[in-house]
Scaffold this active site. Structure first.
Site, mmCIF file in Angstrom:
data_model
loop_
_atom_site.group_PDB
_atom_site.id
_atom_site.type_symbol
_atom_site.label_atom_id
_atom_site.label_comp_id
_atom_site.label_asym_id
_atom_site.label_seq_id
_atom_site.Cartn_x
_atom_site.Cartn_y
_atom_site.Cartn_z
ATOM 1 N N HIS B 265 0.835 -1.204 0.000
ATOM 2 C CA HIS B 265 0.000 0.000 0.000
ATOM 3 C C HIS B 265 0.878 1.266 0.000
ATOM 4 C CE1 HIS B 265 -3.703 2.299 1.031
ATOM 5 N NE2 HIS B 265 -2.847 3.089 1.641
ATOM 6 N N GLU B 266 1.805 1.330 0.937
ATOM 7 C CA GLU B 266 2.667 2.525 1.014
ATOM 8 C C GLU B 266 3.550 2.626 -0.231
ATOM 9 O OE1 GLU B 266 1.769 4.595 3.074
ATOM 10 O OE2 GLU B 266 0.735 3.359 4.557
ATOM 11 N N HIS B 269 1.730 4.588 -2.844
ATOM 12 C CA HIS B 269 1.896 6.036 -2.627
ATOM 13 C C HIS B 269 3.302 6.475 -3.059
ATOM 14 C CE1 HIS B 269 -1.853 6.974 -0.651
ATOM 15 N NE2 HIS B 269 -1.670 6.102 0.333
ATOM 16 N N GLU B 295 -4.649 8.060 -3.300
ATOM 17 C CA GLU B 295 -5.112 6.782 -2.737
ATOM 18 C C GLU B 295 -5.320 5.745 -3.842
ATOM 19 O OE1 GLU B 295 -5.296 5.823 0.380
ATOM 20 O OE2 GLU B 295 -5.034 7.759 1.374
#
Lengths: 500, 500
Positions: B265-266, B269, B295
């Site tokens: 997830h990170e 980003h 997001e």
């Protein structure tokens, strides 16, 4: 509270926030920053530095300072704070913007040229840049104060109120005492029969060194709740103020005492920072006024305490438990190992306590003569070599081991070197005075640093810039700058260590 | 180059230096800062934030913006940069100084009150503070734009041009599709016979998880020369710009897939940040215009890629080699484990992809009704409970598992929640469009992320704020915001996973 003072103090607090942000960016650059971020970081820091310069030189600052009229009606702490702020402001406004930019560009470029020249042992490659650095540093000094010799103005940036007229005498005293003392150590070493010190090179893993080092750092009073210890290529002590002191070290597997001494050195700086007057923590009055005083704290703990027998009376059994190869090494041999004089060493940062001042005086005299006109940049390598031969009896085989060894000049830092030895002199004065008040050896021998640290907190760390350096030293020791305690200390210590 | 634009751009660059310094201080606070430095750090950051506010709201900025007259004569990138700068400036100048201060003080205080209230499961303790937060947030919104509903103005801070009128429809579509789909999953789970997933809780040491995670992060294209991965209590992705992207994760020994999903997830980003237009890296035009788009990148990589079978066709054998207990787990069971729907879960941040949007819609509707006047703060816990029961079939047993669970409101962040689900919707749109251009599954199945990443770099990361969000999405996918691909994706995926 005087409204001009209030406004000035708020601005100084803003300036401190910018400075401490810069300090954190600097720390991060050495410890954590990914290598691809170097250019972005340089831009980021240049922008914050420019903002800082603008906030410091703004007309309103000059207005508040003028309105405060030298501190009439302010308390003594506030008056000292005003004095320091006025000094910063005056220096900053006196250097024209064009010179600030030219200087920043030159020093960035010079660093890379110096790195390459040192690598290639090629003074010629650095010579034109060094000449330009000396010229521009001279211009900066004349901009700050055209009425004084340039080198005095440069020294003043690190040691307010210090000057060549005084340093010449101080360093002459040291040379007169140390050159013959070193000759006696050389003769003693040549005579042979000294204890074997091969155990100094026993390999110790970095993790183990760190573990042992941290326990010593903690025992010295470093507060890990208000600071950190990390690893970096070039050890330093920085951070964002009294509550966030960041020091670093590096580990050489075959020189386990080197990182330990380095850690104790940085702890000395860190104890100063953690001991600063927190109620004025973001004001100039709380910071060290003189780099010599700051160095005195690192040297007092590294040399006077951490290389002395009393301290190790308590800690050596713990050290032997951590490093089993020390079981066969008696305490006095361990202390000799800590203080070993290497008379074949060319490098200042590797020098022992006895020869270190001579390395500094080489640089001081060269800087003094460069800015005074008595020495041309072209003749620098020869001047360096001549002094090394005359005082230490060794001639560096190349300029990487000679006049290219230090980072200072490539960064435009002229006039700093004297602070190292002033620090050693102050440390000896402080230690002598502390011994009059406290049985220092007895407290250290039972592992109690609190009395000595408390003495330094009150007379040095908390004072910060409240007093001029001479007044601080005189208040703490009864005399201003005085080489006698340092000379006496070195003579007694090395006479004992080498049984001269 | 237009001199007003040049001056504006230089100021924006300074503002970025301050912002990125703040980001580094924030990173340091989570990763390295000693605990005793908290107060000093808060003062430091408040000072930089105030300097930033002053530089942004200065009259000269308004003058340059006015002189540039909407961007007439500027190129498209410069015009977009001007639009973003004007937006930042307008927002900043419209909120009076007194409100800025009151807001800063309230949100600091509210955080501690919320932490305590959540710990004690005591909504009453937070209620008066939350009421004050809603009041002040409303005042801020009215200061920014008195002509629009307050909640629209709040949403606009994270999603420019988005509004309740549109979100109501978007979320109605999702509810209509997801509530019955979840009911079918519930029925299937109740029927039993699904593969055993106990292996999900096999203990794995944090170091091992980090090692495996880092190799996945690297395989996804994260550039460790321009970023870092560290450990923190609250995972985040921050840093100082495209060349210095700092992400963090945390490790739970008995949930080895959780940290892995978190890292992916990170990384999503981070890939956005590392892919930003470096030639305008310090200008607003290079940053994400909408949090939903940001997001979308974390969710695309975490969910669409990192929880899909194609990706694991390549990586699962490596995973099995690293974790021998997976030898007995077939690939499709592993993928089911990654996507497991836990219909007893009350917590948004722990929710799976299927139920997550409903957690968001609970918060959206409550925020909308709080600012619209249809809901009183006093009635919030009941409103929360009612929605959870109606859509997810579960009633939180206390408010810590209900309306006190999120940090957002205590920090005054109202209007952010919709961005999470907008991101999921955009991610599905991007993925569908990418599949039309690339055989995504085939490239992922051979471990090649470059085609997908290249597609996103060009159409999303490099675009930054050059285009309005709808235009960016339409240019990349042929349509503006559209729930159909997300609904189709979830329906197909969970129908297949649970054999519905």
């Amino acid at each position: 509270m005087n409204p001009s003072y209030q406004a000035l103090s708020a601005r100084l607090s803003d300036l401190h926030a910018i400075e401490s942000s810069l300090a954190m960016l600097q720390w991060d650059q050495e410890i954590a920053m990914p290598k691809g971020a170097a250019r972005a970081r340089a831009r980021q820091m240049a922008t914050l530095a420019a903002l800082h310069h603008r906030e410091l030189t703004a007309a309103d600052v000059g207005g508040w300072i003028a309105a405060l009229d030298g501190g009439d009606g302010l308390g003594p702490v506030e008056a000292a704070n005003l004095r320091e702020a006025a000094r910063d402001h005056r220096r900053a406004v006196s250097i024209p913007e064009s010179l600030v930019r030219a200087w920043a560009a030159l020093t960035v470029e010079a660093h890379d040229i110096w790195v390459e020249a040192r690598k290639n042992k090629d003074f010629e490659a650095f010579r034109p840049t060094l000449r330009r650095l000396v010229e521009l540093a001279g211009e900066r000094a004349r901009a700050v104060d055209p009425g004084r010799p340039a080198y005095d103005v440069l020294i003043d940036e690190f040691e307010p109120d210090m000057a060549m007229a005084r340093l010449d005498g101080v360093f002459a005293d040291l040379k007169a005492a140390l050159v013959p003392l070193i000759a006696r150590v050389r003769a003693r070493q040549a005579a042979g029969g000294l204890p074997n010190l091969d155990w100094l090179r026993t390999p110790v893993a970095a993790d183990r060194q760190r573990e042992v080092g941290e326990s010593i750092v903690r025992a010295l009073g470093f507060d890990f709740d208000r600071g950190r210890l990390d690893t970096s290529v070039h050890p330093f002590c920085g951070g964002a103020g009294p509550d966030d002191v960041r020091m670093t070290t590096r580990y050489t597997e075959t020189a386990f005492l080197r990182s330990l001494s380095g850690m104790i050195h940085e702890t000395g700086h860190a104890l100063y920072e953690q001991g600063r007057d927190g109620s004025h923590g973001d004001q100039p009055v709380s910071r060290a006024r003189s780099m010599g005083i700051h160095e005195s704290q690192s040297l007092l703990w590294e040399k006077q305490v951490g290389q002395g027998e009393a301290f190790w009376r308590h800690h050596y059994p713990r050290m032997q438990a951590a490093y089993p190869f020390l079981a066969a090494v008696p305490l006095d041999t361990f202390v000799l190992g800590l203080n070993q004089v290497d008379l074949g060493n060319f490098i200042r940062v590797d020098a022992d306590e006895l020869t270190y001042p001579l390395h500094v005086i080489v640089r001081y005299e060269i800087e003094r003569d460069l800015f005074g006109g008595a020495l041309a940049v072209d003749d620098l390598p020869a001047a360096w070599r001549d002094r090394m031969v005359a005082w230490l009896g060794i001639a560096p085989p190349d300029d990487a081991l000679g006049c290219l060894q230090d980072v200072h000049w490539s960064g435009g830092t002229f006039g700093y070197f004297p602070s190292y030895t002033l620090g050693a002199i102050y440390a000896a004065q402080f230690m002598r005075a502390a011994r009059e008040a406290i049985d220092v050896d007895a407290t250290l021998a039972r592992g109690d640093v609190a009395p000595l640290l408390g003495w330094l907190r009150e007379r040095v760390h908390q004072v910060g810039s409240r007093l001029a350096t001479d007044d601080l030293v005189a208040a703490a020791t009864g005399r201003p700058l005085d080489t006698a305690p340092f000379v006496a200390y070195l003579t007694a210590k090395y006479t004992r260590l080498y049984d001269l």
